[in-house]
Design an enzyme around this catalytic site. Structure first.
Site, PDB file in Angstrom:
ATOM      1  N   GLY A  61       0.553  -1.401  -0.037  1.00  0.00           N
ATOM      2  CA  GLY A  61       0.285  -0.233  -0.131  1.00  0.00           C
ATOM      3  C   GLY A  61       0.824   1.352   0.006  1.00  0.00           C
ATOM      4  N   CYS A  88       5.967  -5.964   1.910  1.00  0.00           N
ATOM      5  CA  CYS A  88       5.536  -4.604   1.669  1.00  0.00           C
ATOM      6  C   CYS A  88       4.501  -3.851   2.815  1.00  0.00           C
ATOM      7  CB  CYS A  88       5.371  -4.627   0.326  1.00  0.00           C
ATOM      8  SG  CYS A  88       5.629  -1.913   0.227  1.00  0.00           S
ATOM      9  N   TYR A  89       4.404  -2.847   2.423  1.00  0.00           N
ATOM     10  CA  TYR A  89       3.333  -2.548   3.962  1.00  0.00           C
ATOM     11  C   TYR A  89       2.861  -4.121   4.774  1.00  0.00           C
ATOM     12  CZ  TYR A  89       0.012   0.215   6.165  1.00  0.00           C
ATOM     13  OH  TYR A  89      -0.588   1.372   7.206  1.00  0.00           O
ATOM     14  N   HIS A 175       8.204  -6.614  -3.453  1.00  0.00           N
ATOM     15  CA  HIS A 175       7.018  -7.271  -3.812  1.00  0.00           C
ATOM     16  C   HIS A 175       7.527  -8.975  -4.986  1.00  0.00           C
ATOM     17  CE1 HIS A 175       4.532  -3.880  -3.812  1.00  0.00           C
ATOM     18  NE2 HIS A 175       5.589  -3.515  -3.392  1.00  0.00           N
ATOM     19  N   GLU A 177       5.184 -10.407  -6.322  1.00  0.00           N
ATOM     20  CA  GLU A 177       3.852  -9.968  -7.142  1.00  0.00           C
ATOM     21  C   GLU A 177       4.144 -10.045  -8.600  1.00  0.00           C
ATOM     22  OE1 GLU A 177       2.661  -6.623  -5.720  1.00  0.00           O
ATOM     23  OE2 GLU A 177       4.496  -8.512  -4.622  1.00  0.00           O
ATOM     24  N   SER A 229     -22.706 -10.286 -27.278  1.00  0.00           N
ATOM     25  CA  SER A 229     -21.575  -9.758 -28.117  1.00  0.00           C
ATOM     26  C   SER A 229     -21.223  -9.618 -29.429  1.00  0.00           C
ATOM     27  CB  SER A 229     -21.202  -8.686 -27.228  1.00  0.00           C
ATOM     28  OG  SER A 229     -19.734  -9.201 -26.379  1.00  0.00           O
ATOM     29  N   GLY A 230     -20.487 -10.936 -29.065  1.00  0.00           N
ATOM     30  CA  GLY A 230     -19.265 -11.874 -30.054  1.00  0.00           C
ATOM     31  C   GLY A 230     -17.952 -11.328 -29.849  1.00  0.00           C
ATOM     32  N   ASP A 233     -15.664 -12.540 -23.699  1.00  0.00           N
ATOM     33  CA  ASP A 233     -16.617 -12.617 -22.181  1.00  0.00           C
ATOM     34  C   ASP A 233     -17.449 -13.200 -22.260  1.00  0.00           C
ATOM     35  OD1 ASP A 233     -14.467 -11.964 -21.267  1.00  0.00           O
ATOM     36  OD2 ASP A 233     -14.999 -10.019 -20.620  1.00  0.00           O
ATOM     37  N   ALA A 235     -19.275 -14.520 -25.309  1.00  0.00           N
ATOM     38  CA  ALA A 235     -18.835 -16.121 -25.887  1.00  0.00           C
ATOM     39  C   ALA A 235     -19.072 -17.110 -25.277  1.00  0.00           C
ATOM     40  CB  ALA A 235     -18.030 -16.174 -27.223  1.00  0.00           C
ATOM     41  N   LYS A 381      -9.459 -12.707 -17.378  1.00  0.00           N
ATOM     42  CA  LYS A 381      -9.315 -12.640 -18.356  1.00  0.00           C
ATOM     43  C   LYS A 381      -8.678 -13.643 -18.969  1.00  0.00           C
ATOM     44  CE  LYS A 381     -10.831 -10.420 -21.411  1.00  0.00           C
ATOM     45  NZ  LYS A 381     -12.568  -9.494 -21.914  1.00  0.00           N
TER      46      LYS A 381
END
Length: 526
Positions: A61, A88-89, A175, A177, A229-230, A233, A235, A381
């Protein structure tokens, strides 16, 4: 309005202290095969316990633990008996809360830093004695709490990592990540698998099986509409629900007039051919344009588009009532491809700000008449793409670059009109064609093409003065859309795109490149 948002998985909870990378931590945990969610630091010990977590990760943070009003953690969290990793924080909060010392020495470490492993322990098991890590801090843990063993240090930080194996408490000042920490993922995996003893059982196959079961339980014998929508997500969410309930599902494609060139044909031909889903296409172009007339504010545009989507679906619902009634079950469920980042950015995450309303989250009307089915709501995603591949969707659909639900309506800065849409469609088609021709589709996350409709600039075309619109190219690289950087495209490709657009799109006389990362900018301009 009700919605399906749960999963049967017990989560690793990422406690968010306002970190830039809280979402990235959650993704990295999932990459290790463990389900994760984000909660705010304001959650009490009782609220966290109610979530039944298998482990906790305390995020970084921007604050100092000494600042008045700095984010705090309920000390009772450390009495829950849950394995916990501080970053970290979060590392400093853990040290301070448990009796260690955190000091502001005036020595700062930002960016790449050399760390020395003093003793591997469980957390740093199998890692080299000297390694490069990514730091971003001004305070430091000067003394570890009683019962903790110091695992690593840097030239400026005597306690850069520590561990209390008896209580399963661990922490690192860097970090892990971010990819810049050479062995960061190994730190997270050591914590999850070796320290917390968690199996790597979060995968696309398990997600499909779980969601199919939950969809069937929610829907029963009911009829379902899917908002197709095509894009990737919608689909995948449609295919997942079709896997669960088969012919109870009817996919509805709303042509709102905000699509790119060829997208309606792709949906009507390619997707239906690959899935066998029943598809109804609704031509609502005039309705959407009328609703957007005179509107320039991006939030208002998003909400209008979200509202009109639902109204269009409700119209389809009424038209299908007779058919459904004949079978004894009305249509009352609506499928949407909402993702976890949509929820977070729309203010539905862990105490996060409302960055912008996504048309399928913050833009939905209060009097929505459907019960939502959102099987992807907890997913990022990359996880959605993996599920799509598992379900057998074609590569050209699963690998498609993200395209916003509001379509080109939020890629026109200014009022949306039919003429402006045609200008943008032509420019967008040229950019996409040249990127594909250059073999760059796999290197960029997406490339929004933006029309600055309310801006004009002087140009010279055909030996004459022009006063045309600028087009903005926004190529970005990202892993999950929560953070992004602009993609360094080859100059010759940029030159071809620019030359073609200014030569072939009469109303455009200038092409510019957006080189802003996220943050501070968002991927879309609106």
């Amino acid at each position: 309005m009700t919605t399906q948002t749960e999963t049967d998985q017990r989560p690793v909870l990422v406690v968010d202290f306002g970190a830039q990378y809280a979402q990235l931590i959650a993704r990295r945990v999932r990459e290790a095969g463990v389900y994760s969610e984000i909660v705010p630091h304001t959650a009490t010990a009782a609220e966290i316990a109610e979530r039944n977590p298998v482990a906790l990760v305390l995020s970084g943070g921007p604050s100092s633990v000494y600042e008045e009003g700095a984010p705090r953690l309920d000390p009772g969290v450390f009495d829950l008996g849950v394995p916990t990793l501080g970053i970290c924080y979060g590392f400093q909060v853990m040290a301070q809360t448990l009796g260690g010392e955190v000091a502001n020495t005036g020595l700062r470490e930002y960016g790449a830093t050399d760390a020395t492993v003093i003793t591997e322990g469980t957390l740093l098991d199998g890692q080299p004695a000297e390694q490069n890590v990514w730091m971003s801090h001004g305070d430091q843990v000067s003394k570890a709490p009683a019962g903790f063993e110091v695992l690593a240090r840097t030239s400026a930080t005597p306690v850069a990592a520590f561990a209390d194996d008896a209580r399963k408490f661990y922490g690192v000042q860097w970090h892990p990540e971010v990819k810049h920490s050479d062995h960061g993922q190994a730190v997270l995996e050591n914590f999850l698998h070796k320290a917390a003893g968690l199996p790597a059982d979060w995968n696309s196959g398990n997600v499909i099986a779980e969601q199919v079961e939950r969809i069937r339980a929610q829907v029963g014998t009911g009829r379902v509409l899917s908002a197709l929508s095509g894009g990737v997500d919608s689909a995948v969410s449609t295919a997942l629900v079709h896997e669960a309930v088969g012919d109870q599902l009817v996919a509805v494609f709303i042509d709102h007039g905000l699509l790119r060139k060829g997208e309606r044909e792709q949906v009507e031909n390619d997707y239906v051919a690959s899935t066998g889903v029943r598809l109804i296409t609704v031509d609502a172009r005039e309705t959407f344009l009328n609703a957007l007339a005179g509107v320039s504010d991006p939030e208002q545009k998003r909400k209008i588009i979200g509202r009109e989507f639902i109204r269009a679906f409700e119209k389809v619902q009424q038209e299908l009532i007779a058919e459904a009634a004949a079978e004894g079950d009305p249509i009352r469920f609506l499928v949407q491809g909402t993702l976890y980042p949509d929820v977070v950015e729309s203010g539905g995450g862990a105490g996060t700000a409302n960055i912008k309303s996504h048309h399928n989250v913050g833009g939905l009307p209060e009097d929505l008449q459907f019960e939502l089915v959102e099987p992807l709501r907890t997913l990022f995603k990359d996880e959605v793409r993996a599920i799509g591949r598992e379900l057998g969707l074609p590569a050209e659909i699963v690998g498609r670059q993200p395209f916003p639900g509001p379509g080109l309506g939020i890629r026109i800065v200014g009022e949306v009109t039919a003429d402006r849409l045609e200008i943008l469609r032509d420019a967008d088609a040229i950019a996409r064609a040249e990127l594909t021709k250059a073999g760059l589709d796999g290197e960029i996350w997406q490339c929004p093409v933006v029309l600055l409709a309310d801006v004009r600039s002087v140009g010279v075309q055909g030996d004459g003065r022009t006063y045309g619109h600028p087009i903005v190219l926004r190529p970005v690289s990202s892993e999950d859309a929560m953070t992004a950087d602009w993609t360094r495209l080859p100059y010759d490709v940029l030159s071809k795109i620019s030359n073609r657009i200014t030569n072939e799109v009469r109303e455009v006389n200038r092409v510019v490149l957006d080189v802003t990362s996220k943050p501070p900018g968002t991927i879309e301009w609106e």
